[in-house]
Design an enzyme around this catalytic site. Structure first.
Site, mmCIF file in Angstrom:
data_model
loop_
_atom_site.group_PDB
_atom_site.id
_atom_site.type_symbol
_atom_site.label_atom_id
_atom_site.label_comp_id
_atom_site.label_asym_id
_atom_site.label_seq_id
_atom_site.Cartn_x
_atom_site.Cartn_y
_atom_site.Cartn_z
ATOM 1 N N CYS A 45 24.170 -3.172 10.390
ATOM 2 C CA CYS A 45 25.342 -2.452 9.915
ATOM 3 C C CYS A 45 25.225 -0.999 10.356
ATOM 4 O O CYS A 45 24.348 -0.279 9.903
ATOM 5 C CB CYS A 45 25.421 -2.547 8.400
ATOM 6 S SG CYS A 45 27.003 -2.010 7.777
ATOM 7 N N GLN A 101 5.927 -11.179 20.202
ATOM 8 C CA GLN A 101 6.175 -12.220 19.189
ATOM 9 C C GLN A 101 5.387 -13.494 19.453
ATOM 10 O O GLN A 101 5.221 -14.314 18.558
ATOM 11 C CB GLN A 101 7.675 -12.556 19.116
ATOM 12 C CG GLN A 101 8.515 -11.477 18.477
ATOM 13 C CD GLN A 101 8.192 -11.236 16.992
ATOM 14 O OE1 GLN A 101 7.528 -12.043 16.326
ATOM 15 N NE2 GLN A 101 8.633 -10.103 16.474
ATOM 16 N N SER A 145 1.324 -6.566 19.984
ATOM 17 C CA SER A 145 1.392 -5.600 18.881
ATOM 18 C C SER A 145 0.604 -6.132 17.684
ATOM 19 O O SER A 145 0.771 -7.294 17.293
ATOM 20 C CB SER A 145 2.864 -5.406 18.502
ATOM 21 O OG SER A 145 2.945 -4.645 17.318
ATOM 22 N N THR A 149 -7.226 10.636 21.512
ATOM 23 C CA THR A 149 -8.349 10.031 20.781
ATOM 24 C C THR A 149 -7.924 8.668 20.244
ATOM 25 O O THR A 149 -6.852 8.527 19.654
ATOM 26 C CB THR A 149 -8.795 10.963 19.637
ATOM 27 O OG1 THR A 149 -9.142 12.219 20.214
ATOM 28 C CG2 THR A 149 -9.986 10.395 18.887
ATOM 29 N N GLY A 204 3.631 -2.255 20.173
ATOM 30 C CA GLY A 204 4.345 -2.998 21.204
ATOM 31 C C GLY A 204 5.333 -2.137 21.978
ATOM 32 O O GLY A 204 5.461 -2.270 23.195
#
Ligand code: PLP
Length: 417
Positions: free
Chosen positions: A323, A177, A197, A235, A69
């Site tokens: 984080c 999504q 994706s 390829t 994606g």
């Protein structure tokens, strides 16, 4: 072990695995070779292209296979920006896109393009009148996602496509999504470019596709050989392409029943949490959402602690907060929706999929409220200690104060929708 993080990645579907494994064994070959081995894999590759096209409602010739994606989004945005440079330099996108789009647009901004970042409302929806008002005669691309990876919010892509078509501006839709969760019709959506994706719909990681409507100008991202009609050199990942084709075929067959089943599980999960816990908010439930996704803020809890506790219990979910260098950064999507930072820090994404059952949801519902309560109490003790209020005695005084604090609620107005 319970996996509820299907928006991050999905397990490879057993039938997909069966379809592509021979291409890592006896069915080898380079599709560019003209001998029997090459012809064999070339046929498989074109068969997969047809399956992807049928699934997305486009022509096979419009499908370009990519390494996922992110590459498809990059190719769409940079490709159109480069091809249309002579015509203009203005791109419109939204504040809630995936980093594959956000950072590509940021990169182009640094390269001298001008980018309009559309705001969204509290349901995560863009203002279409504002979108139209932003268009200038320098606008060369609109890029907007089909469904948000964090909240599942579905954009009105048909209406965005209609605006773009009326103003003759290419429209790129990141449908990573959405594919496999809601029906996609490339033609009907009036979209010019569309990214998908493989690993979000039962194929392995590292394969994806960009659909480019015939007549749309987009320069290639990768230069080299003449593969994919000179649009994507290198390829081909034959096994991955075969897998994506099979995954699309399976998704097309099961979409109707599976989306209803997942929406039922998601609703049970949400209702079960709302019934058991106060001070909980579901983000983005004001509008259309993917059937499998819910993003929930638990006031008074840090998402990473909740995630770690669920992980200890064998349940895999995801937090919108990341984080970085010891600092908890909240999700750009929730921030754009106006979720206050304290609440956004306690947000968890549950994304369901093929292998989830009603029993998984019940197991989660049996565990989660206890964990949240424990974390809320721990945090409360900590805050009291911090203020020097408990005299080192986590006893009577704390309980009373805690009730007092909770009576007002973390939200004040108990906004649990
Ligand atoms: N766009 C969206 C909306 C996504 O959710 C993701 C992955 O999470 C991507 C793009 C990137 O896809 P990939 O992981 O195949 O590069």
């Amino acid at each position: 072990m319970i996996y509820m993080d299907y928006n991050a990645t999905t397990p490879v579907h057993p039938e997909v695995l069966e379809a592509f494994l021979p291409f890592y064994r006896e069915s080898f070959g380079n599709p560019s070779s003209i001998h029997w081995a090459g012809r064999r894999v070339k046929a498989a590759l074109e068969d997969a292209r047809e399956k992807v096209a049928r699934f997305l409602g486009c022509k096979p010739v419009e499908v370009i296979f990519t390494a996922g994606g992110t590459e498809a989004d990059n190719m769409a945005i940079k490709g159109v920006a480069s091809a249309e440079r002579g015509k203009g330099d203005h791109i419109i996108t939204t504040r809630v896109e995936h980093p594959a789009v956000l950072n590509t647009c940021l990169y182009l901004e640094k390269e001298g393009y001008s980018v309009t970042w559309l705001e969204v409302d509290s349901a995560g929806q863009p203002d279409l009148a504002r979108l139209e008002a932003c268009i200038t005669d320098r606008t060369i691309l609109i890029s907007a996602m089909y469904a948000n990876n964090e909240t599942g919010t579905i954009f009105p892509v048909g209406e965005i496509g209609a605006i773009a078509a009326r103003r003759r501006i290419p429209f790129h839709c990141d449908a990573v999504q959405a594919a496999g969760k809601v029906p996609i019709d490339f033609r009907e959506m009036k979209v010019s470019l569309l990214a998908v994706s493989g690993h979000k719909l039962g194929a392995p990681q590292g394969i994806g596709a960009l659909v480019v409507r015939q007549g749309i100008k987009a320069h290639p991202l990768i230069h080299g050989g003449a593969q994919e009609r000179n649009r994507r050199a290198g390829t081909e990942n034959v096994a991955g392409i075969v897998a994506l084709g099979k995954a699309c075929e399976l998704a097309q067959a099961s979409l109707g029943t599976e989306s209803g089943r997942l929406a039922g599980l998601r609703d049970r999960l949400e209702n079960g949490i709302l019934a058991q816990l106060p001070d909980v908010r579901i983000n983005g439930d004001g509008g259309k959402r993917l059937p499998n996704t819910t993003n929930i803020s638990f006031a008074g809890v840090e998402a990473d602690s909740l995630l770690a506790n669920l992980d200890l219990a064998g349940i895999a979910v995801s937090s919108g907060a990341a984080c970085a260098s010891g600092v908890l950064r909240t999700s750009h999507v929730l921030a754009a929706m106006g979720v206050e930072p304290g609440l956004a820090k306690g947000s968890i994404r549950f994304s369901l999929g093929r292998e989830n059952s009603a029993a998984d949801v019940e197991s989660l519902l049996a565990l989660l409220p206890g964990i949240v309560e424990r974390l809320r109490n721990a945090d409360y003790e900590f805050r009291l200690e911090d203020k020097g209020l408990n005299n080192g005695r986590p006893g009577e005084k704390n309980k009373g104060s805690r009730r007092h604090e909770r009576r007002g609620g973390f939200f004040g107005d108990r906004r649990s929708s």
